[in-house]
Design a protein around this motif. Structure first.
Motif, PDB file in Angstrom:
ATOM      1  N   ILE A 271       0.593   3.452  -3.864  1.00 15.10           N
ATOM      2  CA  ILE A 271       0.213   2.881  -5.152  1.00 15.10           C
ATOM      3  C   ILE A 271      -1.238   3.248  -5.440  1.00 15.10           C
ATOM      4  O   ILE A 271      -2.149   2.824  -4.726  1.00 15.10           O
ATOM      5  N   GLY A 272      -1.436   4.067  -6.467  1.00 12.78           N
ATOM      6  CA  GLY A 272      -2.778   4.457  -6.878  1.00 12.78           C
ATOM      7  C   GLY A 272      -3.133   3.806  -8.201  1.00 12.78           C
ATOM      8  O   GLY A 272      -2.325   3.122  -8.824  1.00 12.78           O
ATOM      9  N   GLY A 273      -4.357   4.042  -8.634  1.00 17.00           N
ATOM     10  CA  GLY A 273      -4.803   3.471  -9.902  1.00 17.00           C
ATOM     11  C   GLY A 273      -6.300   3.250  -9.908  1.00 17.00           C
ATOM     12  O   GLY A 273      -6.942   3.177  -8.855  1.00 17.00           O
ATOM     13  N   GLN A 274      -6.867   3.129 -11.095  1.00 18.02           N
ATOM     14  CA  GLN A 274      -8.308   2.962 -11.235  1.00 18.02           C
ATOM     15  C   GLN A 274      -8.783   1.650 -10.614  1.00 18.02           C
ATOM     16  O   GLN A 274      -8.027   0.681 -10.501  1.00 18.02           O
ATOM     17  N   THR A 275     -10.024   1.606 -10.228  1.00 16.39           N
ATOM     18  CA  THR A 275     -10.619   0.403  -9.659  1.00 16.39           C
ATOM     19  C   THR A 275     -10.458  -0.773 -10.630  1.00 16.39           C
ATOM     20  O   THR A 275     -10.736  -0.640 -11.811  1.00 16.39           O
TER      21      THR A 275
ATOM     22  N   SER B 111      -1.666   8.238  11.944  1.00 17.44           N
ATOM     23  CA  SER B 111      -0.260   8.313  11.531  1.00 17.44           C
ATOM     24  C   SER B 111      -0.074   7.811  10.105  1.00 17.44           C
ATOM     25  O   SER B 111       0.670   8.398   9.313  1.00 17.44           O
ATOM     26  N   ILE B 112      -0.777   6.731   9.747  1.00 17.09           N
ATOM     27  CA  ILE B 112      -0.699   6.180   8.387  1.00 17.09           C
ATOM     28  C   ILE B 112      -1.386   7.117   7.404  1.00 17.09           C
ATOM     29  O   ILE B 112      -0.887   7.381   6.305  1.00 17.09           O
ATOM     30  N   LYS B 113      -2.535   7.622   7.796  1.00 19.43           N
ATOM     31  CA  LYS B 113      -3.315   8.500   6.924  1.00 19.43           C
ATOM     32  C   LYS B 113      -2.542   9.771   6.581  1.00 19.43           C
ATOM     33  O   LYS B 113      -2.473  10.178   5.413  1.00 19.43           O
ATOM     34  N   LEU B 114      -1.947  10.386   7.591  1.00 22.26           N
ATOM     35  CA  LEU B 114      -1.197  11.618   7.370  1.00 22.26           C
ATOM     36  C   LEU B 114       0.057  11.362   6.542  1.00 22.26           C
ATOM     37  O   LEU B 114       0.421  12.167   5.676  1.00 22.26           O
ATOM     38  N   LYS B 115       0.725  10.247   6.805  1.00 20.29           N
ATOM     39  CA  LYS B 115       1.917   9.904   6.026  1.00 20.29           C
ATOM     40  C   LYS B 115       1.553   9.674   4.568  1.00 20.29           C
ATOM     41  O   LYS B 115       2.267  10.114   3.652  1.00 20.29           O
ATOM     42  N   SER B 116       0.434   8.995   4.344  1.00 23.00           N
ATOM     43  CA  SER B 116      -0.012   8.710   2.982  1.00 23.00           C
ATOM     44  C   SER B 116      -0.266   9.987   2.203  1.00 23.00           C
ATOM     45  O   SER B 116       0.064  10.090   1.021  1.00 23.00           O
ATOM     46  N   ARG B 117      -0.835  10.980   2.860  1.00 20.78           N
ATOM     47  CA  ARG B 117      -1.168  12.238   2.191  1.00 20.78           C
ATOM     48  C   ARG B 117       0.069  13.030   1.765  1.00 20.78           C
ATOM     49  O   ARG B 117      -0.014  13.869   0.860  1.00 20.78           O
ATOM     50  N   ASP B 118       1.200  12.760   2.395  1.00 26.91           N
ATOM     51  CA  ASP B 118       2.431  13.484   2.074  1.00 26.91           C
ATOM     52  C   ASP B 118       3.393  12.667   1.221  1.00 26.91           C
ATOM     53  O   ASP B 118       4.483  13.145   0.881  1.00 26.91           O
ATOM     54  N   SER B 119       3.027  11.429   0.876  1.00 25.60           N
ATOM     55  CA  SER B 119       3.955  10.523   0.196  1.00 25.60           C
ATOM     56  C   SER B 119       3.837  10.614  -1.318  1.00 25.60           C
ATOM     57  O   SER B 119       2.806  11.035  -1.864  1.00 25.60           O
ATOM     58  N   LYS B 120       4.903  10.199  -1.981  1.00 24.06           N
ATOM     59  CA  LYS B 120       4.906  10.132  -3.441  1.00 24.06           C
ATOM     60  C   LYS B 120       3.952   9.028  -3.908  1.00 24.06           C
ATOM     61  O   LYS B 120       3.719   8.065  -3.199  1.00 24.06           O
ATOM     62  N   ILE B 121       3.467   9.201  -5.152  1.00 24.26           N
ATOM     63  CA  ILE B 121       2.465   8.277  -5.693  1.00 24.26           C
ATOM     64  C   ILE B 121       2.985   7.652  -6.982  1.00 24.26           C
ATOM     65  O   ILE B 121       3.560   8.321  -7.832  1.00 24.26           O
ATOM     66  N   ILE B 122       2.761   6.355  -7.098  1.00 18.88           N
ATOM     67  CA  ILE B 122       2.949   5.645  -8.360  1.00 18.88           C
ATOM     68  C   ILE B 122       1.575   5.203  -8.839  1.00 18.88           C
ATOM     69  O   ILE B 122       0.817   4.592  -8.083  1.00 18.88           O
ATOM     70  N   LEU B 123       1.257   5.520 -10.077  1.00 15.96           N
ATOM     71  CA  LEU B 123      -0.043   5.156 -10.639  1.00 15.96           C
ATOM     72  C   LEU B 123       0.088   3.871 -11.455  1.00 15.96           C
ATOM     73  O   LEU B 123       0.853   3.813 -12.422  1.00 15.96           O
ATOM     74  N   LEU B 124      -0.670   2.863 -11.050  1.00 17.46           N
ATOM     75  CA  LEU B 124      -0.718   1.599 -11.786  1.00 17.46           C
ATOM     76  C   LEU B 124      -1.799   1.704 -12.851  1.00 17.46           C
ATOM     77  O   LEU B 124      -2.941   2.082 -12.558  1.00 17.46           O
ATOM     78  N   THR B 125      -1.450   1.379 -14.088  1.00 20.72           N
ATOM     79  CA  THR B 125      -2.415   1.438 -15.182  1.00 20.72           C
ATOM     80  C   THR B 125      -2.736   0.034 -15.683  1.00 20.72           C
ATOM     81  O   THR B 125      -1.947  -0.903 -15.512  1.00 20.72           O
ATOM     82  N   ALA B 126      -3.896  -0.110 -16.276  1.00 20.78           N
ATOM     83  CA  ALA B 126      -4.303  -1.374 -16.891  1.00 20.78           C
ATOM     84  C   ALA B 126      -5.370  -1.062 -17.928  1.00 20.78           C
ATOM     85  O   ALA B 126      -6.132  -0.095 -17.797  1.00 20.78           O
ATOM     86  N   SER B 127      -5.434  -1.868 -18.961  1.00 22.11           N
ATOM     87  CA  SER B 127      -6.469  -1.683 -19.984  1.00 22.11           C
ATOM     88  C   SER B 127      -7.830  -2.005 -19.400  1.00 22.11           C
ATOM     89  O   SER B 127      -7.945  -2.721 -18.390  1.00 22.11           O
TER      90      SER B 127
END
Length: 362
Positions: A149-153, A228-244
């Motif tokens: 899960i990604g997204g702006q601060t 192990s978590i870091k490498l998995k994260s780099r290869d995983s799909k991303i969902i971007l959370l947006t907010a105003s």
């Protein structure tokens, strides 16, 4: 007493939150433990040190004899009573020392002699549990699908994760929000404790077909993300959370101003606001080089105005221009640069409600 029980089903221990009686010395316990463990040692740090020297110089029999000389009478009774109290409160628990050897056996025997209760010990002790957790972290991570899960601060990524059952809240486990302003009132856990707790979360949630984690860097504050978590994260799909921007300002104001002031005052009412002020001043100072001299001074002036109005007039509105500038001018450009390098992995983009609906269908 060869009939005293040993437990070697480590997965069950953590899935069931089995209460654990840790009889290692305090210095060992503070160096790393498990969330469901309490420390009631057979030996204190000084006694352990003396017995250790004796063992190296004179052997095991002499060390055992010295142990019985140091821990007897009233002192022995006091320690046994603490164990019996733990056993009474946690009848389905277990005990352990470092390797599941002499200390845990002695503890078992003294508990049995005093109460007739055969309280099980962990086979292999702390060392075996720790090795099991490290192995499970790698195994589960390698065999599980992750979604990042990604997204702006300030868009509410942690809030979203906490509303979803199949999520791992790395920042919660690290007790840090992952930025210069990310320190909490209480200190971060030790690296070992973070890893243990993370592995336990993975074990408990292994039944889910996929797991959600927040997009993180190599570290969360002083905590290093396991490879192990870091490498998995780099290869995983991303969902971007947006907010105003309005929502991001509201979320940030609550998290970094309202909630932080409450937490500081809960710990020390008299110095709460002073400590809260120092938290903000120190956090801003951490990024002064990246901000540049003029921008840092401008934001520092705004911060001092906000702190003054907050303290004197209970008015927190002057934080908003400061937070907006940090979000739009400082954090957003960094985020935009980073996400641009990952855009090929993005599978969905939307607000919190839209993301939850997408996850339910997928």
């Amino acid at each position: 007493m060869s009939n005293l029980e040993e437990i070697d089903n480590f997965s069950k221990i953590f899935k069931a939150n089995l209460p654990l009686l840790d009889v290692r010395a305090p210095i060992e316990f503070s160096g790393g433990s498990f969330p469901q463990a309490e420390n009631f040692p057979l030996m204190n740090d000084s006694e352990r040190h003396q017995i250790g020297i004796c063992y190296k110089e004179k052997g095991q029999n002499s060390a055992i004899q010295l142990g019985h000389e140091l821990i007897n009478g009233t002192l022995k009774q006091e320690r046994v009573e603490k164990w019996l109290d733990f056993v009474s409160k946690n009848p389905k628990g277990a005990l352990y020392c470092f390797r599941g050897g002499l200390r845990s056996k002695i503890t078992q025997e003294w508990i049995y002699e005093e109460s007739g209760v055969s309280y099980p010990r962990i086979k292999g002790g702390y060392k075996a549990l720790r090795s099991f957790l490290l192995h499970e972290m790698v195994r589960i991570t390698n065999n599980k699908e992750f979604i990042v899960i990604g997204g702006q601060t300030g868009c509410g990524k942690t809030m979203l994760l906490n509303e979803i059952d199949n999520s791992i809240d790395l920042e919660g486990l690290a007790n840090h929000r992952g930025s210069a302003f990310g320190n909490n009132v209480s200190p971060q856990p030790k690296q070992i404790d973070f890893e243990n707790n993370l592995s336990i979360e993975l074990i408990k949630k292994e039944s889910f077909s996929q797991l959600l984690i927040e997009d993180e860097g190599n570290n969360i504050g002083m905590i290093h993300i396991p490879d192990s978590i870091k490498l998995k994260s780099r290869d995983s799909k991303i969902i971007l959370l947006t907010a105003s921007l309005e929502d991001r300002l509201r979320i940030s104001l609550k998290s970094y101003v309202i909630d932080m002031e409450i937490q500081f005052k809960a710990i020390n009412l008299e110095k709460g606001f002073e400590n809260f002020s120092n938290y903000w001043l120190t956090s801003l100072y951490k990024i002064q080089k990246r901000l540049g001299g003029d921008r840092y001074q401008s934001l520092l002036t705004q911060l001092k105005l906000a702190l003054k109005n907050h303290q004197n007039n209970a008015d927190i509105n002057d934080y908003l221009p400061l937070i907006e500038s940090l979000l739009v001018d400082y954090y957003d450009p960094m985020y935009n640069f980073q996400i641009n390098n990952k855009k090929h992995r993005v599978i969905f983009k939307g607000n919190s409600k839209e993301v939850k609906k997408f996850l339910e269908k997928n």
